[in-house]
Design a protein around this motif. Sequence first.
Motif, PDB file in Angstrom:
ATOM      1  N   PRO A  49     151.364  12.738   1.444  1.00 30.64           N
ATOM      2  CA  PRO A  49     151.651  11.590   0.566  1.00 30.64           C
ATOM      3  C   PRO A  49     152.207  10.372   1.309  1.00 30.64           C
ATOM      4  CG  PRO A  49     152.501  13.605  -0.407  1.00 30.64           C
ATOM      5  CD  PRO A  49     152.041  13.941   0.983  1.00 30.64           C
ATOM      6  N   GLU A  50     153.034  10.621   2.319  1.00 28.11           N
ATOM      7  CA  GLU A  50     153.589   9.518   3.108  1.00 28.11           C
ATOM      8  C   GLU A  50     152.487   8.763   3.843  1.00 28.11           C
ATOM      9  OE1 GLU A  50     156.213   9.138   7.144  1.00 28.11           O
ATOM     10  OE2 GLU A  50     156.649  10.807   5.805  1.00 28.11           O
ATOM     11  N   ARG A  51     151.568   9.495   4.454  1.00 29.74           N
ATOM     12  CA  ARG A  51     150.461   8.863   5.182  1.00 29.74           C
ATOM     13  C   ARG A  51     149.489   8.172   4.224  1.00 29.74           C
ATOM     14  NH1 ARG A  51     153.605  10.208   8.779  1.00 29.74           N
ATOM     15  NH2 ARG A  51     152.971  10.999  10.800  1.00 29.74           N
ATOM     16  N   ALA A  52     149.284   8.765   3.046  1.00 26.08           N
ATOM     17  CA  ALA A  52     148.402   8.144   2.054  1.00 26.08           C
ATOM     18  C   ALA A  52     148.996   6.823   1.571  1.00 26.08           C
ATOM     19  CB  ALA A  52     148.173   9.094   0.888  1.00 26.08           C
ATOM     20  N   ALA A  53     150.305   6.786   1.362  1.00 28.79           N
ATOM     21  CA  ALA A  53     150.967   5.552   0.938  1.00 28.79           C
ATOM     22  C   ALA A  53     150.858   4.485   2.026  1.00 28.79           C
ATOM     23  CB  ALA A  53     152.423   5.825   0.605  1.00 28.79           C
ATOM     24  N   ALA A  54     150.994   4.890   3.285  1.00 30.80           N
ATOM     25  CA  ALA A  54     150.856   3.947   4.397  1.00 30.80           C
ATOM     26  C   ALA A  54     149.441   3.365   4.431  1.00 30.80           C
ATOM     27  CB  ALA A  54     151.186   4.628   5.718  1.00 30.80           C
ATOM     28  N   TYR A  55     148.442   4.224   4.199  1.00 30.83           N
ATOM     29  CA  TYR A  55     147.058   3.749   4.169  1.00 30.83           C
ATOM     30  C   TYR A  55     146.869   2.754   3.027  1.00 30.83           C
ATOM     31  CZ  TYR A  55     142.178   3.400   3.047  1.00 30.83           C
ATOM     32  OH  TYR A  55     140.944   2.900   2.730  1.00 30.83           O
ATOM     33  N   GLU A  56     147.424   3.056   1.861  1.00 24.65           N
ATOM     34  CA  GLU A  56     147.285   2.161   0.714  1.00 24.65           C
ATOM     35  C   GLU A  56     147.911   0.799   0.997  1.00 24.65           C
ATOM     36  OE1 GLU A  56     145.364   2.563  -1.897  1.00 24.65           O
ATOM     37  OE2 GLU A  56     144.819   4.534  -1.115  1.00 24.65           O
ATOM     38  N   ARG A  57     149.058   0.787   1.657  1.00 21.93           N
ATOM     39  CA  ARG A  57     149.681  -0.492   2.030  1.00 21.93           C
ATOM     40  C   ARG A  57     148.774  -1.273   2.981  1.00 21.93           C
ATOM     41  NH1 ARG A  57     154.304   2.807   2.150  1.00 21.93           N
ATOM     42  NH2 ARG A  57     154.166   3.022   4.411  1.00 21.93           N
ATOM     43  N   LEU A  58     148.186  -0.576   3.947  1.00 29.06           N
ATOM     44  CA  LEU A  58     147.263  -1.234   4.876  1.00 29.06           C
ATOM     45  C   LEU A  58     146.043  -1.778   4.144  1.00 29.06           C
ATOM     46  CD1 LEU A  58     147.328   1.188   7.916  1.00 29.06           C
ATOM     47  CD2 LEU A  58     148.163  -1.152   7.863  1.00 29.06           C
ATOM     48  N   ALA A  59     145.524  -1.015   3.189  1.00 31.80           N
ATOM     49  CA  ALA A  59     144.355  -1.457   2.432  1.00 31.80           C
ATOM     50  C   ALA A  59     144.672  -2.706   1.611  1.00 31.80           C
ATOM     51  CB  ALA A  59     143.856  -0.331   1.529  1.00 31.80           C
ATOM     52  N   ILE A  60     145.852  -2.747   1.008  1.00 32.35           N
ATOM     53  CA  ILE A  60     146.261  -3.922   0.233  1.00 32.35           C
ATOM     54  C   ILE A  60     146.365  -5.145   1.147  1.00 32.35           C
ATOM     55  CG2 ILE A  60     148.219  -4.951  -1.003  1.00 32.35           C
ATOM     56  CD1 ILE A  60     148.620  -2.114  -2.245  1.00 32.35           C
ATOM     57  N   ASN A  61     146.963  -4.966   2.318  1.00 32.16           N
ATOM     58  CA  ASN A  61     147.071  -6.073   3.281  1.00 32.16           C
ATOM     59  C   ASN A  61     145.701  -6.504   3.784  1.00 32.16           C
ATOM     60  OD1 ASN A  61     149.830  -6.231   3.089  1.00 32.16           O
ATOM     61  ND2 ASN A  61     150.189  -4.857   4.806  1.00 32.16           N
ATOM     62  N   ALA A  62     144.789  -5.548   3.985  1.00 31.66           N
ATOM     63  CA  ALA A  62     143.431  -5.877   4.427  1.00 31.66           C
ATOM     64  C   ALA A  62     142.703  -6.685   3.365  1.00 31.66           C
ATOM     65  CB  ALA A  62     142.662  -4.603   4.751  1.00 31.66           C
ATOM     66  N   LYS A  63     142.866  -6.309   2.097  1.00 31.05           N
ATOM     67  CA  LYS A  63     142.241  -7.075   1.005  1.00 31.05           C
ATOM     68  C   LYS A  63     142.783  -8.494   0.976  1.00 31.05           C
ATOM     69  CE  LYS A  63     141.382  -3.140  -1.973  1.00 31.05           C
ATOM     70  NZ  LYS A  63     141.802  -2.398  -3.172  1.00 31.05           N
ATOM     71  N   ALA A  64     144.092  -8.637   1.125  1.00 28.95           N
ATOM     72  CA  ALA A  64     144.698  -9.977   1.130  1.00 28.95           C
ATOM     73  C   ALA A  64     144.181 -10.790   2.312  1.00 28.95           C
ATOM     74  CB  ALA A  64     146.213  -9.869   1.187  1.00 28.95           C
ATOM     75  N   PHE A  65     144.055 -10.147   3.469  1.00 27.36           N
ATOM     76  CA  PHE A  65     143.550 -10.828   4.662  1.00 27.36           C
ATOM     77  C   PHE A  65     142.128 -11.331   4.433  1.00 27.36           C
ATOM     78  CE2 PHE A  65     141.110 -10.462   8.634  1.00 27.36           C
ATOM     79  CZ  PHE A  65     141.756 -11.421   9.390  1.00 27.36           C
ATOM     80  N   LEU A  66     141.280 -10.469   3.863  1.00 26.90           N
ATOM     81  CA  LEU A  66     139.883 -10.843   3.656  1.00 26.90           C
ATOM     82  C   LEU A  66     139.726 -11.885   2.557  1.00 26.90           C
ATOM     83  CD1 LEU A  66     138.258  -7.330   4.039  1.00 26.90           C
ATOM     84  CD2 LEU A  66     138.155  -9.235   5.651  1.00 26.90           C
ATOM     85  N   CYS A  67     140.669 -11.954   1.642  1.00 26.80           N
ATOM     86  CA  CYS A  67     140.613 -12.948   0.557  1.00 26.80           C
ATOM     87  C   CYS A  67     141.334 -14.239   0.923  1.00 26.80           C
ATOM     88  CB  CYS A  67     141.219 -12.363  -0.720  1.00 26.80           C
ATOM     89  SG  CYS A  67     140.266 -11.012  -1.397  1.00 26.80           S
TER      90      CYS A  67
END
Length: 116
Positions: A49-67
């Motif tokens: 769960p800790e690693r999954a949450a870290a991935y989700e944070r990275l994905a959110i930041n990646a979406k913001a970066f691409l937008c």
Amino acid sequence: MTAPSKDPRTGIYYFRKVIPPELRPAFGKREYKVSLGTRDPVEAKALMPERAAAYERLAINAKAFLCGGVSAQANHYVERWLQETRRDGLWLRMAVRKNGIVPAPRCRAWHRRAGS
């Protein structure tokens, strides 16, 4: 939640997640893979769960970066850094010059190192 995957050569468990095609330009790869640092399956499952949450944070930041929303995040982090350095007494006076931001003339040591 996905199960931890085990490396057949070393026996170490990993968190693996396929990166959606729209986020791949930001990540620069097709798969996100992080070591859980253990050979114990029970411990590996507890760390997921800790690693999954870290991935989700990275994905959110990646979406913001691409937008194009990164500039707002960058401004937030720069402002926080400025507040912390001022609070901690580490703030140096900065002067904007033709070639960018450099320390003000009071910092002679920096000018000697920079060759100015």
